[in-house]
Scaffold this motif. Sequence first.
Motif, mmCIF file in Angstrom:
data_model
loop_
_atom_site.group_PDB
_atom_site.id
_atom_site.type_symbol
_atom_site.label_atom_id
_atom_site.label_comp_id
_atom_site.label_asym_id
_atom_site.label_seq_id
_atom_site.Cartn_x
_atom_site.Cartn_y
_atom_site.Cartn_z
ATOM 1 N N ARG A 162 0.851 -1.243 -0.060
ATOM 2 C CA ARG A 162 0.088 0.040 0.075
ATOM 3 C C ARG A 162 0.878 1.278 -0.037
ATOM 4 O O ARG A 162 0.843 2.403 -0.756
ATOM 5 N N TYR A 165 2.540 1.841 -3.473
ATOM 6 C CA TYR A 165 1.752 2.436 -4.238
ATOM 7 C C TYR A 165 1.398 3.956 -4.316
ATOM 8 O O TYR A 165 1.552 4.746 -5.263
ATOM 9 N N PHE A 166 1.236 4.559 -2.951
ATOM 10 C CA PHE A 166 1.396 5.977 -2.755
ATOM 11 C C PHE A 166 2.533 6.769 -3.227
ATOM 12 O O PHE A 166 2.506 7.588 -3.681
ATOM 13 N N ARG A 169 2.589 6.057 -7.500
ATOM 14 C CA ARG A 169 1.575 6.341 -8.631
ATOM 15 C C ARG A 169 1.850 7.457 -9.294
ATOM 16 O O ARG A 169 1.505 7.623 -10.380
ATOM 17 N N ASP A 170 2.416 8.731 -8.505
ATOM 18 C CA ASP A 170 2.548 9.916 -9.423
ATOM 19 C C ASP A 170 3.735 9.893 -10.468
ATOM 20 O O ASP A 170 3.637 10.462 -11.650
ATOM 21 N N GLY A 173 1.988 6.204 -12.764
ATOM 22 C CA GLY A 173 0.813 6.282 -13.315
ATOM 23 C C GLY A 173 0.012 5.090 -12.229
ATOM 24 O O GLY A 173 0.468 4.314 -11.789
ATOM 25 N N GLU A 174 -1.383 5.306 -12.525
ATOM 26 C CA GLU A 174 -2.267 4.203 -11.669
ATOM 27 C C GLU A 174 -2.064 2.752 -11.988
ATOM 28 O O GLU A 174 -2.039 1.792 -11.310
ATOM 29 N N TYR A 175 -1.447 2.553 -13.339
ATOM 30 C CA TYR A 175 -1.307 1.016 -13.425
ATOM 31 C C TYR A 175 -0.389 0.243 -12.834
ATOM 32 O O TYR A 175 -0.223 -0.970 -12.677
ATOM 33 N N LYS A 177 -0.184 -0.002 -9.461
ATOM 34 C CA LYS A 177 -0.819 -0.589 -8.798
ATOM 35 C C LYS A 177 -0.900 -2.106 -8.714
ATOM 36 O O LYS A 177 -0.770 -3.013 -8.016
ATOM 37 N N ASP A 178 -1.299 -2.566 -10.303
ATOM 38 C CA ASP A 178 -1.375 -3.877 -10.256
ATOM 39 C C ASP A 178 -0.010 -4.536 -10.320
ATOM 40 O O ASP A 178 0.325 -5.844 -9.823
ATOM 41 N N GLU A 181 1.060 -5.070 -6.578
ATOM 42 C CA GLU A 181 0.134 -6.125 -6.072
ATOM 43 C C GLU A 181 0.688 -7.467 -6.494
ATOM 44 O O GLU A 181 0.647 -8.457 -5.743
#
Length: 240
Positions: A162, A165-166, A169-170, A173-175, A177-178, A181
Amino acid sequence: MRLKISCELTSDKIPADYRRKVVSVMKAGLSKSNEEKYKEMYGGNKQKNFTFSVYLPKPVFNGTVIELEQKKLVINFATADAELGINYYNALMNVRNKLLPFSTMNQIRVKDIKIVREEPIVSDRIAFKTLSPIVCRDHNKETRKDWFYWWEEDAFEAILKRNLYFQLRDKFGEYVKDDIEALQFKKVAIKKTVVVCYNLHVACSLGKFELVGQPYLLNHFVQGGIGSMRGMGFGMIETI
């Protein structure tokens, strides 16, 4: 960008809470070499996109004091941000050969700064060892309290992912996250250690582990560290 900073001390004794002293050396240099960057980095609660570790020659721990075999230490610095790396290189060059306060019992002088060549990771499975302990911190915004987890605790991996990811992400990008994980953390030889940092006792993880994941993430972790409190000297790793 990776730097090896060789330093001399005036005494063979340093405080156990020495990481904050290393940060003060970096801040002293940056405030003189680039005041605008100094304010950006330390004027608020900005995420520090770098990490460092400190090599101590045969340390003997004695409560709040560490006694060294020699009056010297080596700071290893790493960042995935080339522009930031240049700023810290210039900052340390600015205080090179100058005697700076390190504690009430000691002073420090930066003697030599070398840029270390980095080999890119192309594999999706790499073994690492920690150069400074990995911190997994769960911060409660309501109570403003922190809880620290080490590798063997059930919540460790979920909270670490977690936080990653924070942090990323900037940049990616949002991808991302996968891909975060999907990371697989495999223990090789990990132990728990408790480190004093800014008078706070921090439980963290130290040792060897294997990481399976996208090469761009593995490269980022080597270049900029992994986990929380990296800018305070935690989460620096190297391949083995």
